[in-house]
Design a protein around this motif. Structure first.
Motif, PDB file in Angstrom:
ATOM      1  N   GLN A   1     -34.787 -36.305 -90.477  1.00 48.30           N
ATOM      2  CA  GLN A   1     -33.570 -36.497 -89.680  1.00 48.30           C
ATOM      3  C   GLN A   1     -33.890 -36.636 -88.199  1.00 48.30           C
ATOM      4  O   GLN A   1     -34.938 -36.172 -87.725  1.00 48.30           O
ATOM      5  N   LEU A   2     -32.950 -37.204 -87.494  1.00 41.89           N
ATOM      6  CA  LEU A   2     -32.977 -37.283 -86.030  1.00 41.89           C
ATOM      7  C   LEU A   2     -31.852 -36.405 -85.490  1.00 41.89           C
ATOM      8  O   LEU A   2     -30.863 -36.210 -86.191  1.00 41.89           O
ATOM      9  N   PRO A   3     -31.955 -35.928 -84.262  1.00 43.38           N
ATOM     10  CA  PRO A   3     -33.027 -36.092 -83.287  1.00 43.38           C
ATOM     11  C   PRO A   3     -34.157 -35.079 -83.499  1.00 43.38           C
ATOM     12  O   PRO A   3     -33.991 -34.081 -84.202  1.00 43.38           O
TER      13      PRO A   3
ATOM     14  N   PRO B   1     -36.684 -30.047 -84.388  1.00 45.52           N
ATOM     15  CA  PRO B   1     -35.581 -30.870 -84.882  1.00 45.52           C
ATOM     16  C   PRO B   1     -34.253 -30.136 -84.708  1.00 45.52           C
ATOM     17  O   PRO B   1     -34.234 -28.962 -84.325  1.00 45.52           O
ATOM     18  N   ASP B   2     -33.196 -30.829 -85.002  1.00 39.25           N
ATOM     19  CA  ASP B   2     -31.815 -30.307 -85.033  1.00 39.25           C
ATOM     20  C   ASP B   2     -31.206 -30.287 -83.630  1.00 39.25           C
ATOM     21  O   ASP B   2     -31.663 -29.555 -82.737  1.00 39.25           O
ATOM     22  N   ALA B   3     -30.143 -31.065 -83.496  1.00 37.51           N
ATOM     23  CA  ALA B   3     -29.516 -31.232 -82.184  1.00 37.51           C
ATOM     24  C   ALA B   3     -29.082 -29.895 -81.587  1.00 37.51           C
ATOM     25  O   ALA B   3     -29.282 -29.645 -80.384  1.00 37.51           O
ATOM     26  N   GLN B   4     -28.500 -29.034 -82.428  1.00 30.92           N
ATOM     27  CA  GLN B   4     -27.988 -27.758 -81.882  1.00 30.92           C
ATOM     28  C   GLN B   4     -29.138 -26.865 -81.420  1.00 30.92           C
ATOM     29  O   GLN B   4     -29.068 -26.226 -80.358  1.00 30.92           O
TER      30      GLN B   4
END
Ligand SMILES: N[C@@H](CCC(=O)N[C@@H](CS)C(=O)NCC(=O)O)C(=O)O
Length: 217
Positions: A61-63, A73-76
């Motif tokens: 996954q992104l971002p 990883p992981d936006a949060q």
């Protein structure tokens, strides 16, 4: 503890991704330079490749942010990291237990938006498999939670989710709320949410993305 940066920040990024955009937005508001590594999310699906999973993110996954030895990883998770490390004023992630509790609640809610609104948008835009009516219904339920909270806060003179100023809670929930139209979800029934989207877009130094325009344009 905030620290200064020694190596270049690197962001594995896709321009049309709301989760990548929220990281770009905080990097921009923090005034941080970074190297953008574009990933061919569509149509190449490079984020699902064995190479990407091995080298960058086993979740596919992104971002993903890289900062020196750290690959995150992981936006949060990235928002928490960036605000904790690079915001010496502590404005984006205030060091106050109640505020941090509220922020964590809305960071989790941002993932609910990814599972619903973003899934419906990916289905409509790129043909990703999804149960569209279920994603839209789920998305409306999450947006209702946001709208109710924002309406209650507005009555107390607080136009933001977790504090009396924007925090990473607002950044985390903003993209997929503002992109709900691209998921086939109409925002007319969510007036407090619409006012909050407009308020965030009018913050000084706002950064746009395709589908979320700069109000000055
Ligand atoms: N919890 C993750 C979710 C990330 C996510 O779903 N990213 C999307 C792009 S917006 C993605 O990479 N989807 C590809 C997939 O899951 O196949 C986050 O917040 O970063």
């Amino acid at each position: 503890m905030t620290q200064t940066r020694t190596d270049a920040l690197r962001l594995h990024d896709y321009e049309l991704s709301g989760n990548c955009y929220k990281v770009r937005l905080l990097l921009h508001w923090l005034g941080l330079d970074y190297v953008r590594i574009p990933v061919d999310f569509h149509p190449g699906r490079a984020h699902r490749s064995a190479d990407f999973r091995t080298r960058v993110n086993p979740r596919g996954q992104l971002p993903v942010l890289q900062d020196g030895e750290l690959t995150l990883p992981d936006a949060q998770a990235i928002l928490v990291y960036l605000a904790s490390r690079y915001d010496p004023q502590g404005r984006w992630y205030p060091d106050d237990p109640a505020t941090r509790g509220r922020i964590t609640l809305w960071l989790a809610t941002a993932d609910d938006l990814t599972r619903t609104v973003s899934a419906a948008r990916l289905h409509l835009a790129f043909g990703y498999p999804a149960d569209l009516p279920a994603c839209q219904q789920g998305g409306r339920a999450v947006l209702r939670l946001l709208d109710d909270q924002l309406a209650e806060n507005a009555c107390r003179g607080l136009p933001w989710l977790a504090a009396d100023h924007p925090t990473i809670a607002d950044i985390a929930c903003f993209p997929y709320a503002a992109l709900a139209g691209e998921a086939g979800i109409e925002l007319l029934a969510f007036p407090a949410l619409q006012a909050w989207i407009s308020a965030l877009r009018h913050q000084p130094g706002f950064l746009a993305m395709p589908g979320i325009l700069d109000p000055a344009l």
